[in-house]
Write a protein that holds these residues in place. Structure first.
Motif, mmCIF file in Angstrom:
data_model
loop_
_atom_site.group_PDB
_atom_site.id
_atom_site.type_symbol
_atom_site.label_atom_id
_atom_site.label_comp_id
_atom_site.label_asym_id
_atom_site.label_seq_id
_atom_site.Cartn_x
_atom_site.Cartn_y
_atom_site.Cartn_z
ATOM 1 N N LEU A 151 -79.805 27.183 -61.761
ATOM 2 C CA LEU A 151 -80.117 27.598 -60.401
ATOM 3 C C LEU A 151 -80.297 26.406 -59.485
ATOM 4 O O LEU A 151 -80.138 26.526 -58.262
ATOM 5 C CB LEU A 151 -81.385 28.466 -60.397
ATOM 6 C CG LEU A 151 -81.265 29.808 -61.151
ATOM 7 C CD1 LEU A 151 -82.604 30.522 -61.157
ATOM 8 C CD2 LEU A 151 -80.190 30.683 -60.515
ATOM 9 N N ILE A 152 -80.641 25.253 -60.047
ATOM 10 C CA ILE A 152 -80.762 24.040 -59.248
ATOM 11 C C ILE A 152 -80.073 22.911 -59.995
ATOM 12 O O ILE A 152 -79.728 23.048 -61.181
ATOM 13 C CB ILE A 152 -82.247 23.674 -58.966
ATOM 14 C CG1 ILE A 152 -82.955 23.328 -60.282
ATOM 15 C CG2 ILE A 152 -82.956 24.778 -58.211
ATOM 16 C CD1 ILE A 152 -84.371 22.814 -60.076
ATOM 17 N N GLU A 153 -79.860 21.799 -59.306
ATOM 18 C CA GLU A 153 -79.267 20.621 -59.932
ATOM 19 C C GLU A 153 -80.018 19.382 -59.481
ATOM 20 O O GLU A 153 -80.543 19.319 -58.369
ATOM 21 C CB GLU A 153 -77.788 20.503 -59.579
ATOM 22 C CG GLU A 153 -77.506 20.383 -58.112
ATOM 23 C CD GLU A 153 -76.015 20.252 -57.823
ATOM 24 O OE1 GLU A 153 -75.283 19.887 -58.764
ATOM 25 O OE2 GLU A 153 -75.598 20.482 -56.673
ATOM 26 N N LEU A 154 -80.047 18.390 -60.360
ATOM 27 C CA LEU A 154 -80.692 17.117 -60.081
ATOM 28 C C LEU A 154 -79.587 16.067 -59.911
ATOM 29 O O LEU A 154 -78.672 15.973 -60.732
ATOM 30 C CB LEU A 154 -81.621 16.725 -61.235
ATOM 31 C CG LEU A 154 -82.696 17.758 -61.622
ATOM 32 C CD1 LEU A 154 -83.503 17.265 -62.795
ATOM 33 C CD2 LEU A 154 -83.587 18.079 -60.444
ATOM 34 N N VAL A 155 -79.687 15.271 -58.858
ATOM 35 C CA VAL A 155 -78.641 14.297 -58.572
ATOM 36 C C VAL A 155 -79.267 12.951 -58.216
ATOM 37 O O VAL A 155 -80.414 12.880 -57.770
ATOM 38 C CB VAL A 155 -77.723 14.766 -57.419
ATOM 39 C CG1 VAL A 155 -76.978 16.018 -57.803
ATOM 40 C CG2 VAL A 155 -78.528 14.986 -56.158
ATOM 41 N N GLN A 156 -78.477 11.903 -58.433
ATOM 42 C CA GLN A 156 -78.819 10.541 -58.030
ATOM 43 C C GLN A 156 -77.604 9.924 -57.356
ATOM 44 O O GLN A 156 -76.470 10.150 -57.774
ATOM 45 C CB GLN A 156 -79.198 9.688 -59.248
ATOM 46 C CG GLN A 156 -80.596 9.899 -59.775
ATOM 47 C CD GLN A 156 -80.872 9.016 -60.972
ATOM 48 O OE1 GLN A 156 -80.100 9.015 -61.927
ATOM 49 N NE2 GLN A 156 -81.954 8.271 -60.921
ATOM 50 N N ASN A 157 -77.814 9.153 -56.320
ATOM 51 C CA ASN A 157 -76.699 8.476 -55.659
ATOM 52 C C ASN A 157 -76.148 7.354 -56.505
ATOM 53 O O ASN A 157 -74.974 7.004 -56.420
ATOM 54 C CB ASN A 157 -77.121 7.927 -54.292
ATOM 55 C CG ASN A 157 -77.348 9.039 -53.287
ATOM 56 O OD1 ASN A 157 -76.714 10.097 -53.365
ATOM 57 N ND2 ASN A 157 -78.251 8.811 -52.353
ATOM 58 N N GLU A 158 -76.988 6.773 -57.323
ATOM 59 C CA GLU A 158 -76.574 5.683 -58.188
ATOM 60 C C GLU A 158 -77.607 5.565 -59.297
ATOM 61 O O GLU A 158 -78.712 6.135 -59.200
ATOM 62 C CB GLU A 158 -76.473 4.366 -57.411
ATOM 63 C CG GLU A 158 -77.752 3.968 -56.725
ATOM 64 C CD GLU A 158 -77.568 2.731 -55.853
ATOM 65 O OE1 GLU A 158 -78.603 2.160 -55.475
ATOM 66 O OE2 GLU A 158 -76.416 2.371 -55.575
#
Length: 232
Positions: A213-220
């Motif tokens: 239902l959600i996602e975790l992201v990092q730019n780098e």
């Protein structure tokens, strides 16, 4: 009146045309007749007020000189020493004829834009899609440890303990993420709830990730983690 309709590129081109028209051998040019026809063309250019190039007049003078030299009587010794007055003119005509034949041969070759059409197909504009690195479990644990450390700085004694539900916290997190915007991971935690609130919120986030239902992201790598609701 005789009118020449061909376009000539110079005096040699005109002479070659006249010789071919008379159907004579280029090595045995009838200078008198060729000179007469050549001067007729020059006079025609003057009569129609065309710009007469200087090289046409130079060739006319050369033909007149050759004609006069052939008309004057010469002894055998002089004739043998000087040779044929037409020799230089014949050499130039032969050389010009070779180059003209080569140019005509090149012109007959297939040419792009004339006999050959190269098709062109515009490629669609490509949009660059930035691939975000996957968030490792170690990164999540490090962020969790940072939240716990910050929470210790504001820990206070509580008289009553509030019952916290993981399911309710999951709904609260989803409400917070409405609109598809990225929210920093650490902003989903409330200091006032203490460690219990941190743990419940963390469990709710893990459940939402598990249920996609959600996602975790990092730019780098090693950058701050952000949370976003997945699109339907």
């Amino acid at each position: 009146m005789e009118v020449f309709l061909e376009a000539f590129e110079g005096p040699l081109d005109l002479l070659l045309y006249l010789i071919r028209k008379q159907n004579v051998d280029i090595l045995d040019i009838p200078v008198a007749e060729i000179t007469r026809q050549y001067m007729s063309y020059v006079e025609l250019m003057k009569s129609v007020r065309l710009e007469l190039a200087a090289e046409y007049l130079v060739m006319a003078a050369m033909l007149a000189e050759i004609k006069s030299r052939m008309l004057l009587p010469r002894s055998g010794e002089v004739e043998e020493e000087e040779g044929d007055p037409r020799a230089e003119l014949i050499r130039r005509l032969q050389e010009y004829e070779r180059f003209k034949a080569a140019a005509e041969g090149i012109d007959e070759l297939p040419r792009v834009g004339r006999e050959i059409v190269v098709p062109r197909l515009e490629a669609p504009q490509a949009k660059v899609r930035k691939l975000l690195p996957e968030v490792a479990l170690e990164e999540i644990l490090l962020s969790m440890a940072e939240v716990m450390r910050r929470n210790d700085l504001f820990e206070s004694h509580q008289i009553t303990r509030e019952v916290l539900s993981t399911r309710e916290r999951m709904s609260e997190v989803l409400d917070r993420l409405k609109g598809g915007a990225f929210v920093p991971f650490v902003e989903l935690f409330t200091r006032e709830e203490g460690k219990l609130g941190v743990v419940v919120t963390f469990m709710a986030i893990l459940e939402l990730v598990k249920e996609s239902l959600i996602e975790l992201v990092q730019n780098e790598p090693f950058a701050p983690i952000h949370v976003r609701a997945r699109a339907e």
